[in-house]
Design a protein around this motif. Sequence first.
Motif, PDB file in Angstrom:
ATOM      1  N   LYS A 196       0.813  -1.217   0.000  1.00  0.00           N
ATOM      2  CA  LYS A 196       0.000   0.000   0.000  1.00  0.00           C
ATOM      3  C   LYS A 196       0.846   1.267   0.000  1.00  0.00           C
ATOM      4  CE  LYS A 196      -3.675   2.296   2.659  1.00  0.00           C
ATOM      5  NZ  LYS A 196      -4.568   2.193   3.846  1.00  0.00           N
TER       6      LYS A 196
ATOM      7  N   SER B 108       1.609   5.198  -2.606  1.00  0.00           N
ATOM      8  CA  SER B 108       1.050   6.403  -1.999  1.00  0.00           C
ATOM      9  C   SER B 108       1.765   7.641  -2.515  1.00  0.00           C
ATOM     10  CB  SER B 108       1.173   6.315  -0.477  1.00  0.00           C
ATOM     11  OG  SER B 108       2.547   6.387  -0.101  1.00  0.00           O
TER      12      SER B 108
ATOM     13  N   ASP C 221      -9.336   4.656  -4.998  1.00  0.00           N
ATOM     14  CA  ASP C 221      -8.987   5.050  -3.635  1.00  0.00           C
ATOM     15  C   ASP C 221      -8.067   3.977  -3.062  1.00  0.00           C
ATOM     16  OD1 ASP C 221      -8.877   5.517  -0.881  1.00  0.00           O
ATOM     17  OD2 ASP C 221     -10.991   6.088  -0.736  1.00  0.00           O
TER      18      ASP C 221
ATOM     19  N   ASN D  95      -7.319   3.290  -0.161  1.00  0.00           N
ATOM     20  CA  ASN D  95      -7.888   2.622   1.017  1.00  0.00           C
ATOM     21  C   ASN D  95      -8.948   1.596   0.633  1.00  0.00           C
ATOM     22  OD1 ASN D  95      -6.387   4.090   3.007  1.00  0.00           O
ATOM     23  ND2 ASN D  95      -7.683   5.857   2.571  1.00  0.00           N
TER      24      ASN D  95
ATOM     25  N   ALA E 200      -8.202  -2.643   1.437  1.00  0.00           N
ATOM     26  CA  ALA E 200      -9.247  -2.478   2.446  1.00  0.00           C
ATOM     27  C   ALA E 200      -9.025  -3.321   3.689  1.00  0.00           C
ATOM     28  CB  ALA E 200     -10.603  -2.822   1.833  1.00  0.00           C
TER      29      ALA E 200
ATOM     30  N   GLY F 241      -2.265  -3.535   4.803  1.00  0.00           N
ATOM     31  CA  GLY F 241      -1.404  -2.726   3.942  1.00  0.00           C
ATOM     32  C   GLY F 241      -0.469  -3.515   3.064  1.00  0.00           C
TER      33      GLY F 241
END
Length: 420
Positions: free
Chosen positions: A170, A174, A216, A218, A222, A225
Motif C-alpha cells: 500500500k 502512496s 482510492d 484505502n 481495504a 497494507g
Amino acid sequence: MPIQSTLRRNFTSLVIWSIAFVAAGCCHSMSSQEMPRAKVASFADFDQQAKAGKPMSVVYFGGSLTWGANASDPQRTSYRALMGQYLQQKYPNCSFTFTDAAIGGTGSRLGLFRLQRDVLARNPDLVFYDFTANDDLYSADPASLASYETILREMIGCGIPVVQAYFGFKGDYSDRYQATGLPRVLAHQKLADAYHTAVGNTFSYIHDTVASGKADINVLYAIDGVHPDDAGYQLFFEPVRDGFEKAIAERRVCVAPPQPVFGFQYHERSRVPLVGRPLPAGWTREKTFRTALWFDGLSSRWMDDVAVADIEKEKKVEPITLEFVGTSVGLFGEMDQDGLGFTIKIDGKVIQYRPSPRIEPVDTWPTSTKAFGGSGRLFFWRDITSTLTPGGHTLEIAPVVPEGATKGQLRIESICVAGD
C-alpha cells in the motif's frame, strides 16, 4: 562406521550429484544427430501455438501477491486468476494448464531451490515471475539480485518466455511513491532490458490511477497494507496483461546476454533431502503436515517427506552433520506452534539468527508459528548465509530444547546449498 560419518559420506555424494543435475537445467543428453532445434523463448511462438489450439502450460511463480492473499476467492479474483481467465478468453481453442507456484513470504533465495520442482518440471510455455516485493523493494542486496537473475536466466535458457510482474504494498503506491526510490524495481527493469522479458509494472499504473482520483488506495487495500482486496488485484492484473500484449505485438524473444547483469554464481546448487539416507540417532522419516494456517503455506505442496527430531519420543537427538561445497546455505522445513529452534555451526563457528539489523542476533534459529499469533502449521525457510568463502565446509544442525519443554519437533525437508 559412526552414523554421522555415514551421513556425511552419503550426503557429500548426493550434493555433488544434485549440483550436476541442477546445473544441467532442462538440457538432456543426446547425440548431435538427435538434437532438436533449441526452443526459443518467443512470445510470438506462444501466441501462434495458443491460437492454433496446442495445449499450453502456464506457471505463476512468486509470493503471496501472486497467490492472491486477501482476494475474496483467490481462484477467481486474484491477479493470477484474472490472467488465467484472460488467456482462456483470448485463446478459446487452447487447453491451458495453470500452475500456482506461489508461496507467501518467500523470495528468490528460496525460489532458486524450488525452480526445478515447482516450475521447470511443469514444462511451462510461459511463466509469470514475481519476487520484486519479497526481495525488498528498497534493497539492492547482491545475493537476492543474483538469485533472481539466475532463475530468470535458467527459465529463458529453457526456451520459456517470461513476464516479470512488479508488485508492491500500500505505501509503495502512496504520495511518497518515486520510481527512483525503488532500487529493486530499477534493478529488475535492468534485467528486463537485458533479457528482453515482458514487464507488468504496477507502480506507475496504480499510482497514476490513484492520483487521478479513479481509485482510492484505502479501497484497494481495504484489509491490510500488504495484500490488496479484489479491486486491487484487478489493478495488478491490468498492467501485467498490457505488458504481455506488448511483448506479443513486438514479437519479443527473451534472450540471455553473454554476461549476467548482477551475477550468476548460483547456477551450481543442490537441494539435499534429509530423508532416504541414514539419519543420526533421534531422527525419523515422516510425512509432511496436511493442514496449514493458509493454503499457500501448506508444506505438503512444496516439499516431500521430512526428517523429524521429536523430543516427546526421543530422549537423545544427535546433530546432523554434513560436508558441502558452496558459498550459500539455507534450510527448508515445516513447523507448528511447538516447533523447536535449532543452532547452526559452519566449520565449527556458530551462525547467529538476526531477522533485522535493528534486532540483536541470537544463537537459536526459531521454527514456531507462535510468532504469527496462534497455533497452526506452516513451512519455514531459513536463509542461513550467503557469504561463505568458496570451497568445502562442514555444517552441523542441532535442535534446541527449551528448559522444561516436554514436547516439540524440528522438521527439516532439505538443506539447500549453492555457489561456486
